[in-house]
Structures are given as structure tokens and as C-alpha cells.
Design an enzyme around this catalytic site. Structure first.
Site, PDB file in Angstrom:
ATOM      1  N   ASP A   1      25.452 115.209  12.401  1.00 40.24           N
ATOM      2  CA  ASP A   1      25.629 113.820  11.990  1.00 40.24           C
ATOM      3  C   ASP A   1      25.588 112.911  13.224  1.00 40.24           C
ATOM      4  OD1 ASP A   1      26.142 111.656  10.379  1.00 40.24           O
ATOM      5  OD2 ASP A   1      28.298 112.020  10.207  1.00 40.24           O
ATOM      6  N   GLU A   2      25.164 111.661  13.040  1.00 40.28           N
ATOM      7  CA  GLU A   2      25.144 110.647  14.117  1.00 40.28           C
ATOM      8  C   GLU A   2      24.421 111.161  15.360  1.00 40.28           C
ATOM      9  OE1 GLU A   2      25.937 107.797  13.326  1.00 40.28           O
ATOM     10  OE2 GLU A   2      27.703 107.698  12.045  1.00 40.28           O
TER      11      GLU A   2
ATOM     12  N   LYS B   1      24.025 107.660   4.020  1.00 39.04           N
ATOM     13  CA  LYS B   1      23.830 108.770   4.959  1.00 39.04           C
ATOM     14  C   LYS B   1      24.746 109.942   4.666  1.00 39.04           C
ATOM     15  CE  LYS B   1      25.894 108.140   8.914  1.00 39.04           C
ATOM     16  NZ  LYS B   1      26.954 109.159   9.027  1.00 39.04           N
ATOM     17  N   THR B   2      26.047 109.683   4.525  1.00 39.37           N
ATOM     18  CA  THR B   2      27.015 110.765   4.333  1.00 39.37           C
ATOM     19  C   THR B   2      26.783 111.477   3.004  1.00 39.37           C
ATOM     20  OG1 THR B   2      28.626 109.513   5.634  1.00 39.37           O
ATOM     21  CG2 THR B   2      29.464 111.334   4.322  1.00 39.37           C
TER      22      THR B   2
ATOM     23  N   ARG C   1      28.033  95.230   8.788  1.00 40.03           N
ATOM     24  CA  ARG C   1      29.325  95.628   8.222  1.00 40.03           C
ATOM     25  C   ARG C   1      29.655  94.776   6.994  1.00 40.03           C
ATOM     26  NH1 ARG C   1      28.771  99.968   9.432  1.00 40.03           N
ATOM     27  NH2 ARG C   1      26.769  99.177  10.152  1.00 40.03           N
TER      28      ARG C   1
ATOM     29  N   GLN D   1      21.650 101.820  15.476  1.00 40.95           N
ATOM     30  CA  GLN D   1      23.105 101.719  15.565  1.00 40.95           C
ATOM     31  C   GLN D   1      23.655 102.546  16.733  1.00 40.95           C
ATOM     32  OE1 GLN D   1      25.336 101.516  11.679  1.00 40.95           O
ATOM     33  NE2 GLN D   1      23.401 102.289  10.866  1.00 40.95           N
TER      34      GLN D   1
END
Length: 607
Positions: A221-222, A31-32, A562, A252
Site C-alpha cells: 500500500d502507498e 484504494k483501500t 480532503r 499524493q
């Protein structure tokens, strides 16, 4: 400028220029990297830096984005000038920038003060004293309650005109008094940094137009974590040019307790009908078995944007589901497993995750008992938490009446009557009562749970910590034995590390303890989830509504994703319903009672 090596979907998102864009980014899908390449690509296409706005939720995310974009732009001239003109930062820092320029519209000057939580709490207390309320109302409308209520009103852009009856009318009057006092102090509180720019945009169209023309390209973002005020903030800013790019993953979304509403993400296509949607579904983090197991859990949520995560990584080991007798046996097993990996030379980062912070007590003790270094990520060690120190101080004074430090703590934290009774009675009680009984006595005299509720917004979590201390104290008959054990469980080196040190600790294999909420955005070679029980995950507080269970399932999904190499799901008592959602062929089950997960005997109450 040359884009980084991207997969076809990442490249499609990064190269998009005009019009709304929704990037649905599954866990571990880059994503980043996609977002930063998109930002760099806009600059490379000649879009002026001052016309671009990149919004994040945390300063850490903003810093990471700046560093990555800077590397991508190394071959472009005038890098320094670009970053002076480009805004990459948090919602709140951008809101503060707007308020500095538009403060006069809200009867402030540009040098206003931003009140932190303690400042706001003090002002709420002061305002509450201005109202003559019946004792019954005053007991309900505590400063902590009002502070939380005022924050919620701002986050949700509450319509004050609709608050016209009974208690709502009183809360409205107190809120208006609080707002007036903020103005008299030439101050804004933290929630104002989003809410007040939205109010300005709604009331002053010319001001909104000025910012719309300035920020023609907006990246968020997010996005699944936005609340009502943040959602409106972005929607208003992007309303003219519609060049809004958002990235996130509704699967998430785990911060409903902070006001986030994942429906903002799900409804993006309705808000922006001309949107381009790009799904990032290739996972670069985890083994195939972990991805498949997590996907089988999350697919049971009804309200979500479906995606199918996949990976080129190897199949990897099966997910291990381990049953234990209780929390202490669970902690001992995890510590032993961690120690075994280290002794066998298995390198890699280790994360131990839990649903509630109170769960850290048992695992901290087990790690210290095995001389395994660890850090609490983003929080205090169990015995450093205020409520634990308060009660331990009472026990220390009961054991040693010459302990003036503990006595001073009691005097500071409790009003006159409870303090005087404790001072007088604890030394004698210490000779008569067990540690468990002494804690019970202290809680009763000080009305400690009520004290927590009146003074702390996170009183439920603090109460869980106290209950964990009570559970631990029940193992001791001797007060001196209990206090000696507590003292020996408090390491001397503390936990004060800066961000670089913490990252180095994660990379070097030091064991990291944290709640699942804090684990979001992180990854570990080995993940041990403890307390995958009914009542903990899903938490009993979520049982009342289906939306609560769905959020708990998203927490489970975040915890599972994770893990890079190995995932250990530990439980005692009744196993979490989410464990049954993992296909048996993906699981290696280790049972302590020779019972399968589905054995009916688990549901029989034993005397």
C-alpha cells in the site's frame, strides 16, 4: 467468497492473480476497498495465507485492512486459522519478524532489543564522546546531526566504501562505532528493521530464496512513499515469483523529507516490464467542482503519471478563495464561519489544515475565543510545545520570582551559565522590558535557536513556533497581560484521546486542526486551508529547486482533495501561485482590499 460491489476498474484490479500489478489510485477512488478485495480474492482462489504478504506504512492502515478482509471472509471456514497464517502489517513489523529469525547472521540473539529514538540518541552521544575532534568539527557533528545522518545512511543503503575523504571519513568511523555499540547491546535501531533485512538478502542468497518461496504474493500500500531501503526490500522479495501488486498515487507523494522517493512509483513499469496497469480515476469523495479545481492545479507538475479524476457526484458549490489582512484576521474569519455553520444546524465534519504547525497558534486562539471545541490531530496544542513552554517559563519567572516550577524548568533545560544569569536578571528585567523584549533577552542569553539546532532534528519547525510566539508577544506592552492571555488560552481538558475517540470526534463535527501532511488519508465535509500564501504554501524552503515546488503543489492537491462538500482556500499577503492555477469559473473570490488575484498592486511593497 463474494466481492464487494466494485466499479469495473476496481474489479479488474481485484481479480488480477499472477504477475506484477500497478494500481494507480487517484484521491478518493476507493484504494483501500480495491486492495482488500484483491487480498480476499487471492485467498478465495486457494492461495495459502502463509504465501501472502500485505505491507502497509502504518499500524492504523494494517488494522483497517485486517478488519475489512475479515468481513469479506465471513462466509469462509477457518477464518481464525487464516489470520494466524496471513501477514498484514507494516514494513517495520515485517522487518522485525525477519530479524528475529536471522539475528545470528548479524551477531545478535533473537531476544534483541529495538532501540527507540531516545535510545538511539543516547547511544550516538556516547559514541561521539569516543572521538577527539577539533572544536570546530564537534560543533558541526552534533549528536542530533549524526543521528539524522546515520538514519539517512541506512535509509539510502549508503556505500561505506565510497566515504573516504575528510569529514565523510570521520562520519563513517563514527557510524561504524555506533553500529558496533548496537551489536554489543544486542540491539537494532528503528532504521535497522528495514536496512538490515536488505543487507541480509544481498549477502545471503539462500536466505533470500527462503523468503521468496514463502511469500509468493506481495501487496504493498502507498507505494509512492517508499524510500530506497523499502524499495530494495520489496524488489528483492518479489524477484523470483514477480507477483507484486502495488497501489498508490504519485500525485499524493508528500513525504520527501522522510526519504520517500515517488520515482519508485513512476519507474514501476521499467522495473517490471510485464506489469498490468489499472487506473482508478472515479472519485467517490468530492463534488465535481472540487475535483476539477484540484486536477487543474496538479496537472502543472511535470513529473507524474497522468490520470483524469472524475466523479458522478453533483457539481457542488464553487471553491471559495478568501483574502484576509493577516493571520489573526484569517483565523477570526474561519472561526466565525465555523460557528455560523454550527449555529445554523449544518452538520458535517470540519478540517482546518495548514502547512506548518506554527500556524495553529492563531486559529486555536480564535476557536477558543468563540467557545468552539477542537482537537489537534496528531500533535500538541501550541502552548504545550516544549519550546513555547521553555520561553513562557522564563516570562513567568520574570513576573513571579517565587515560581519555583518555572525556575526548575529553566535549570533543567539550560547549562549553568545561562541558568544563573536568567535566575539573577529575569526578576529585574520583568519590571523593565515588554514581553517581546523579555523573549528576545532569554533567546540571546541561552542562545536558544542554536540550542534547538543542536538538540532536535525538527529544529526548523520548533524555531518557526518560537517566531510565532514572538509575533504574538509583540501585541502586548504588559507582561502580566500577556501571561494572563496565554494562561486563558490553555484549555483544561487536554487532548488525550484514543483512536476510536478521535474518529468519533471527526464524525461528530468537532473541529479538527492538523498539518496537510497529517490530513493525508482523511476526508471532511468542510475543509478550510489557512495560509495559502507565497512563502507558506509553497513554503519558502522549497524555492531552490523545481522538485521542491512540485512537492509543495502535491501538498496543495492533497489539501484540496480532503474536501467533500465545501473547500475554503484562505490567504493573506501574497496569494500562493497555486491559487492562480485554478480556473476562475470554478472560484468564488472574496477580496478584503477589492483587488483581483491578478492585480499588480499586490506586488508593490507598501511603506
Amino acid at each position: 467468497m463474494k466481492l464487494q460491489e466494485l466499479n469495473p476498474k476496481q474489479l479488474e484490479a481485484a481479480k488480477h492473480i499472477d504477475g506484477p500489478l500497478l494500481i494507480v489510485a487517484g484521491a478518493g477512488s476507493g484504494k483501500t476497498r480495491t486492495l482488500t478485495n484483491r487480498l480476499a480474492n487471492l485467498l478465495a482462489h486457494g492461495i495459502a495465507p502463509e504465501n501472502i504478504l500485505a505491507i502497509t506504512f502504518t499500524n492504523k492502515a494494517a488494522s483497517e485492512m485486517k478488519e475489512r478482509v475479515e468481513k469479506l471472509l465471513e462466509d469462509m471456514n477457518g477464518n481464525d486459522d487464516i489470520f494466524k497464517r496471513l501477514f498484514i502489517g507494516t514494513f517495520h513489523s515485517f522487518g522485525a519478524r525477519i530479524l528475529r529469525k536471522e539475528a545470528r547472521l548479524l551477531k545478535r540473539t533473537p531476544d534483541f532489543t529495538i532501540f527507540d529514538n531516545d535510545d538511539s540518541k543516547s547511544l550516538v552521544k556516547k559514541c561521539a564522546k569516543n572521538f577527539n575532534m577539533p572544536l570546530k568539527e564537534r560543533e558541526k557533528l552534533t549528536p542530533v546531526f549524526l543521528e539524522r545522518e546515520f538514519s539517512k545512511m541506512k535509509d539510502e543503503l549508503a556505500d561505506l566504501e565510497s566515504m573516504e575523504d575528510g569529514r565523510d571519513e570521520l562520519i563513517k568511523e563514527m557510524f561504524l562505532d555506533y553500529e558496533n555499540n548496537l551489536r554489543l547491546n544486542n540491539a537494532f535501531d528503528f532504521d535497522d528493521l528495514i536496512e538490515k533485512p536488505v543487507r541480509i538478502f544481498q549477502k545471503f542468497p539462500d536466505v533470500l530464496l527462503k523468503y521468496q518461496n514463502r511469500y509468493k504474493y506481495i501487496l504493498v500500500d502507498e507505494y509512492q512513499d517508499t524510500n530506497t531501503s523499502q524499495y530494495n526490500f520489496i524488489k528483492l522479495l518479489a524477484g523470483k515469483h514477480k507477483n507484486l501488486s502495488v497501489v498508490g498515487d504519485d500525485q499524493q507523494s508528500i513525504f520527501a523529507f522522510r526519504g520517500s522517493d515517488f520515482r519508485n512509483f513512476l519507474n514501476f513499469e521499467k522495473d517490471w516490464p510485464e506489469v498490468k496497469v489499472v487506473l482508478l480515476e472515479e472519485n467517490y469523495r468530492s463534488s465535481s467542482n472540487i475535483i476539477e479545481a484540484a486536477s487543474c492545479v496538479i496537472k502543472n507538475n511535470k513529473f507524474q503519471k497522468s490520470k483524469k479524476l472524475w466523479t458522478k457526484n453533483s457539481q457542488g458549490d464553487l471553491v471559495k478563495v478568501i483574502e484576509h489582512t493577516d493571520a489573526d484576521y484569517e483565523a477570526d474569519w474561519v472561526a466565525s464561519e465555523v460557528k455560523g455553520k454550527k449555529e445554523n444546524g449544518k452538520s458535517g465534519s470540519i478540517g482546518i489544515l495548514y502547512r506548518t504547525n506554527a500556524q495553529s497558534r492563531a486559529i486555536e486562539q480564535a476557536l477558543m475565543g468563540n467557545d468552539i471545541p477542537y482537537q489537534i490531530f496528531g500533535g500538541l496544542r501550541f502552548y504545550e510545545r516544549k519550546e513555547i513552554k521553555d520561553l513562557v517559563a522564563a516570562l513567568r519567572y520574570a513576573s513571579n520570582p517565587s515560581d519555583t516550577v518555572s525556575l526548575e524548568r529553566l535549570e533543567k533545560n539550560f547549562n549553568k551559565a545561562p541558568y544563573l544569569e536568567l535566575k539573577e536578571q529575569l526578576p529585574q528585567k520583568g519590571k523593565e522590558l515588554s514581553p517581546l523584549e523579555l523573549i528576545g533577552y532569554t533567546i540571546k542569553v541561552t542562545d536558544y535557536f542554536n540550542y534547538l539546532q543542536k538538540n532536535f532534528t525538527n529544529h526548523f519547525e520548533r524555531a518557526e513556533n518560537v517566531k510565532e510566539l514572538i509575533d504574538f508577544a509583540s501585541n502586548f506592552e504588559s507582561l502580566s497581560d500577556f501571561l494572563e492571555r496565554v494562561l486563558l488560552l490553555q484549555p483544561l481538558d487536554g487532548d488525550k484521546k484514543d483512536k476510536k475517540q478521535k474518529k468519533a470526534a471527526i464524525d461528530s463535527g468537532i473541529v479538527n486542526l492538523m498539518s496537510v501532511h497529517l490530513a493525508k488519508g482523511l476526508e471532511f465535509d468542510y475543509v478550510f486551508l489557512i495560509g495559502a500564501n507565497e512563502g507558506l504554501l509553497p513554503h519558502q524552503m522549497a524555492y531552490r529547486e523545481e522538485s521542491g515546488i512540485e512537492e509543495e503543489r502535491r501538498l496543495m492537491y492533497v489539501a484540496m482533495t480532503r474536501a467533500k462538500k465545501n473547500l475554503y482556500l484562505n490567504f493573506y499577503g501574497l496569494p500562493s501561485r497555486f491559487l492562480y492555477e485554478i480556473p476562475p469559473d470554478l472560484v468564488e473570490f472574496v477580496g478584503k482590499r477589492n483587488l483581483d488575484l491578478d492585480d499588480e498592486e499586490r506586488y508593490i511593497e507598501m511603506d
